[in-house]
Design a protein around this motif. Sequence first.
Motif, mmCIF file in Angstrom:
data_model
loop_
_atom_site.group_PDB
_atom_site.id
_atom_site.type_symbol
_atom_site.label_atom_id
_atom_site.label_comp_id
_atom_site.label_asym_id
_atom_site.label_seq_id
_atom_site.Cartn_x
_atom_site.Cartn_y
_atom_site.Cartn_z
ATOM 1 N N HIS A 201 -23.282 -4.836 -0.810
ATOM 2 C CA HIS A 201 -22.731 -5.767 -1.632
ATOM 3 C C HIS A 201 -23.431 -7.107 -2.055
ATOM 4 O O HIS A 201 -23.429 -7.634 -3.049
ATOM 5 C CB HIS A 201 -21.619 -6.355 -0.667
ATOM 6 C CG HIS A 201 -22.168 -7.310 0.449
ATOM 7 N ND1 HIS A 201 -22.350 -6.685 1.719
ATOM 8 C CD2 HIS A 201 -22.499 -8.523 0.621
ATOM 9 C CE1 HIS A 201 -22.856 -7.516 2.859
ATOM 10 N NE2 HIS A 201 -22.935 -8.658 2.114
ATOM 11 N N GLU A 202 -24.647 -6.887 -1.379
ATOM 12 C CA GLU A 202 -25.810 -8.042 -1.743
ATOM 13 C C GLU A 202 -26.583 -7.576 -3.052
ATOM 14 O O GLU A 202 -26.917 -8.376 -3.799
ATOM 15 C CB GLU A 202 -26.797 -8.497 -0.830
ATOM 16 C CG GLU A 202 -26.322 -9.027 0.619
ATOM 17 C CD GLU A 202 -27.073 -9.434 1.380
ATOM 18 O OE1 GLU A 202 -28.419 -9.641 1.059
ATOM 19 O OE2 GLU A 202 -26.879 -9.663 2.849
ATOM 20 N N LEU A 203 -26.262 -6.440 -3.369
ATOM 21 C CA LEU A 203 -26.877 -5.728 -4.785
ATOM 22 C C LEU A 203 -26.077 -6.229 -6.043
ATOM 23 O O LEU A 203 -26.499 -6.041 -7.052
ATOM 24 C CB LEU A 203 -27.095 -4.272 -4.467
ATOM 25 C CG LEU A 203 -28.321 -3.952 -3.546
ATOM 26 C CD1 LEU A 203 -28.267 -2.559 -3.474
ATOM 27 C CD2 LEU A 203 -29.507 -4.543 -3.968
ATOM 28 N N THR A 204 -24.901 -6.855 -5.838
ATOM 29 C CA THR A 204 -24.094 -7.305 -6.991
ATOM 30 C C THR A 204 -24.104 -9.050 -7.225
ATOM 31 O O THR A 204 -23.554 -9.294 -7.984
ATOM 32 C CB THR A 204 -22.529 -6.929 -6.560
ATOM 33 O OG1 THR A 204 -22.369 -7.718 -5.287
ATOM 34 C CG2 THR A 204 -22.438 -5.268 -6.409
ATOM 35 N N GLY A 205 -25.116 -9.471 -6.410
ATOM 36 C CA GLY A 205 -24.961 -10.965 -6.496
ATOM 37 C C GLY A 205 -26.276 -11.358 -7.287
ATOM 38 O O GLY A 205 -26.906 -10.552 -7.893
ATOM 39 N N ASP A 206 -26.555 -12.567 -7.330
ATOM 40 C CA ASP A 206 -27.447 -13.317 -8.231
ATOM 41 C C ASP A 206 -29.091 -12.968 -7.870
ATOM 42 O O ASP A 206 -29.775 -12.825 -8.612
ATOM 43 C CB ASP A 206 -27.550 -14.749 -8.152
ATOM 44 C CG ASP A 206 -26.145 -15.237 -8.977
ATOM 45 O OD1 ASP A 206 -25.486 -14.390 -9.671
ATOM 46 O OD2 ASP A 206 -25.732 -16.397 -8.659
ATOM 47 N N ASP A 207 -29.055 -12.667 -6.656
ATOM 48 C CA ASP A 207 -30.505 -12.699 -5.870
ATOM 49 C C ASP A 207 -30.937 -11.293 -6.458
ATOM 50 O O ASP A 207 -32.344 -10.885 -6.821
ATOM 51 C CB ASP A 207 -30.531 -12.476 -4.307
ATOM 52 C CG ASP A 207 -30.395 -13.904 -3.809
ATOM 53 O OD1 ASP A 207 -30.637 -14.870 -4.550
ATOM 54 O OD2 ASP A 207 -30.437 -14.156 -2.607
ATOM 55 N N ALA A 208 -30.149 -10.245 -6.412
ATOM 56 C CA ALA A 208 -30.329 -8.923 -6.996
ATOM 57 C C ALA A 208 -30.753 -9.068 -8.409
ATOM 58 O O ALA A 208 -31.685 -8.380 -8.872
ATOM 59 C CB ALA A 208 -29.352 -7.827 -6.784
ATOM 60 N N VAL A 209 -30.001 -9.720 -9.341
ATOM 61 C CA VAL A 209 -30.344 -9.741 -10.705
ATOM 62 C C VAL A 209 -31.895 -10.440 -10.715
ATOM 63 O O VAL A 209 -32.954 -10.088 -11.616
ATOM 64 C CB VAL A 209 -29.455 -10.462 -11.185
ATOM 65 C CG1 VAL A 209 -29.634 -10.825 -12.805
ATOM 66 C CG2 VAL A 209 -28.006 -9.694 -11.317
ATOM 67 N N THR A 210 -31.836 -11.480 -10.101
ATOM 68 C CA THR A 210 -33.292 -11.982 -10.063
ATOM 69 C C THR A 210 -34.288 -11.228 -9.721
ATOM 70 O O THR A 210 -35.596 -11.265 -10.367
ATOM 71 C CB THR A 210 -33.354 -13.406 -8.912
ATOM 72 O OG1 THR A 210 -32.494 -14.313 -9.402
ATOM 73 C CG2 THR A 210 -34.740 -14.070 -8.985
ATOM 74 N N TRP B 170 -36.114 1.161 -11.203
ATOM 75 C CA TRP B 170 -35.230 2.502 -11.171
ATOM 76 C C TRP B 170 -34.409 2.358 -9.758
ATOM 77 O O TRP B 170 -33.337 2.614 -10.002
ATOM 78 C CB TRP B 170 -36.106 3.597 -11.223
ATOM 79 C CG TRP B 170 -35.361 4.894 -11.557
ATOM 80 C CD1 TRP B 170 -34.875 5.841 -10.280
ATOM 81 C CD2 TRP B 170 -35.459 5.693 -12.516
ATOM 82 N NE1 TRP B 170 -34.348 6.748 -11.138
ATOM 83 C CE2 TRP B 170 -34.705 6.924 -12.203
ATOM 84 C CE3 TRP B 170 -36.297 5.510 -13.808
ATOM 85 C CZ2 TRP B 170 -34.682 7.793 -13.245
ATOM 86 C CZ3 TRP B 170 -36.095 6.729 -14.557
ATOM 87 C CH2 TRP B 170 -35.150 7.784 -14.411
ATOM 88 N N ARG B 171 -35.059 2.149 -8.761
ATOM 89 C CA ARG B 171 -34.219 1.956 -7.533
ATOM 90 C C ARG B 171 -33.161 0.992 -7.440
ATOM 91 O O ARG B 171 -32.118 1.101 -6.994
ATOM 92 C CB ARG B 171 -35.301 1.759 -6.314
ATOM 93 C CG ARG B 171 -34.766 1.423 -5.013
ATOM 94 C CD ARG B 171 -34.067 2.456 -4.348
ATOM 95 N NE ARG B 171 -33.562 1.706 -2.939
ATOM 96 C CZ ARG B 171 -34.173 1.926 -1.945
ATOM 97 N NH1 ARG B 171 -35.380 2.073 -1.851
ATOM 98 N NH2 ARG B 171 -33.404 1.328 -1.114
ATOM 99 N N LEU B 172 -33.325 -0.319 -7.879
ATOM 100 C CA LEU B 172 -32.335 -1.227 -8.104
ATOM 101 C C LEU B 172 -31.137 -0.931 -8.964
ATOM 102 O O LEU B 172 -30.159 -1.167 -8.626
ATOM 103 C CB LEU B 172 -32.942 -2.725 -8.486
ATOM 104 C CG LEU B 172 -33.886 -3.338 -7.636
ATOM 105 C CD1 LEU B 172 -34.809 -4.556 -8.377
ATOM 106 C CD2 LEU B 172 -33.272 -3.773 -6.450
ATOM 107 N N VAL B 173 -31.489 -0.096 -10.135
ATOM 108 C CA VAL B 173 -30.435 0.352 -11.058
ATOM 109 C C VAL B 173 -29.646 1.326 -10.418
ATOM 110 O O VAL B 173 -28.342 1.315 -10.299
ATOM 111 C CB VAL B 173 -30.814 0.585 -12.430
ATOM 112 C CG1 VAL B 173 -30.001 1.027 -13.267
ATOM 113 C CG2 VAL B 173 -31.540 -0.482 -12.844
ATOM 114 N N GLU B 174 -30.359 2.185 -9.816
ATOM 115 C CA GLU B 174 -29.599 3.239 -8.894
ATOM 116 C C GLU B 174 -28.612 2.618 -7.925
ATOM 117 O O GLU B 174 -27.608 3.326 -7.620
ATOM 118 C CB GLU B 174 -30.533 4.235 -8.419
ATOM 119 C CG GLU B 174 -31.131 5.370 -9.450
ATOM 120 C CD GLU B 174 -31.842 6.412 -8.605
ATOM 121 O OE1 GLU B 174 -32.393 6.184 -7.527
ATOM 122 O OE2 GLU B 174 -31.891 7.587 -9.125
#
Length: 402
Positions: free
Chosen positions: A28-37, A52-56
Amino acid sequence: MRLPPLLSAVECGDDRTVFDLLDDVPSHELTGDDAVTLLAAAAYAGRDEVVWRLVEDGVDVARPWAGGVDPVTWAARRGAYPVLLALLIRSGDPLRAGSPHRRALREAQAAIDSEVAVEPGPPPAHRAIVSHLEAVLGIHRSPDELMARALVHARADHDDWAESLIQLGYRADQELFNWACTVASDSSSLDRRRFGLDTLNSLNFGLDSPYDPELDLDQYDELPFTQKAAEFLRPLLDTEQDPHALRTVIAAFASYCPTEEVRAILVHADHAEPGVRRCVASQLATNSALVTADQPEVLAALVRLAADPVPDTRASALYAFTMSPVDTPELRAVMAAHLTDSHFDARIEAAAGLALRGDERGLPVLDEIRRSIKNHRSLGAGRLDDISYMLRVRAEPGDQGR
């Protein structure tokens, strides 16, 4: 998400640490602002495997970065080919209206149309992006046009060159083979000759096209031009003077010709150019069926290559010994000399070669490597698994050894 250590690892180019830290991040943390940063930081730093890993893992590529930057548009304009490909892996059908693939293609083409003087550093890979996305969208350019794109920068280590070869590799037919032979014979241009030879080498990979499901190269036991390719390349082993072209000739010849004929490349095992020696070692390692007691000239060449100053050359030669059935005191001495090699791959192959021959000197080195492994991404983890399996097979009851 522990963003500061993640950003620090990205900045340092330490992908292993990034991946280890991401293993502990809740989805769930990969949908937040920190993940986009983090995604933006990885893209700006050119860490395409992290992207690649983050998008996957589900980070939203459609969300703008700081300052309203659209990720796909930025990567296409920048010519950041591997980053763009990573950003697009979860983007759905490229043929649908409004797909990011179409937008990226427009941006990359516009960047080519407005090109000015090249900035310091590697040239951007806009042509690689265009070639890739055109193929994804069903647009297939001629070999001459793909070659022209590769020759703009004329660098064999550049993505423009590599992507053109990839696209040609999907079209392994007689007509393209004839074209490649013609280009490889063009004495008026070294760059054209290099590209023609690289194309010949790429054709033998037998890549099944992801764009044309009816073109299935797996149906062929052997490409229709295999023998002609070997005949074309064989004289070049003796006449080619350009090191890059010679490396390609060696690699292509070894892949097209029968195993027993690969011995013809031995003439270059002591070549003055390090890359040529490295290529010879790599091809001999790939054709390990040649590394037998009745091939003393192959063994002698590999012994010399195992002492090469280039680490990858040593590692390839030692790998060939690992996979070989030959067992002599002289060969064990060669491997034992590399148990403290500064190059990790050379060291693990030397230890493996000894252990597989029942020589106790190899096991402590393998054990030391095993203790340093934290997970499957640790240096040597995959190779150590292979070696452990081979050791178990050797130890099974009824095994006759070497």
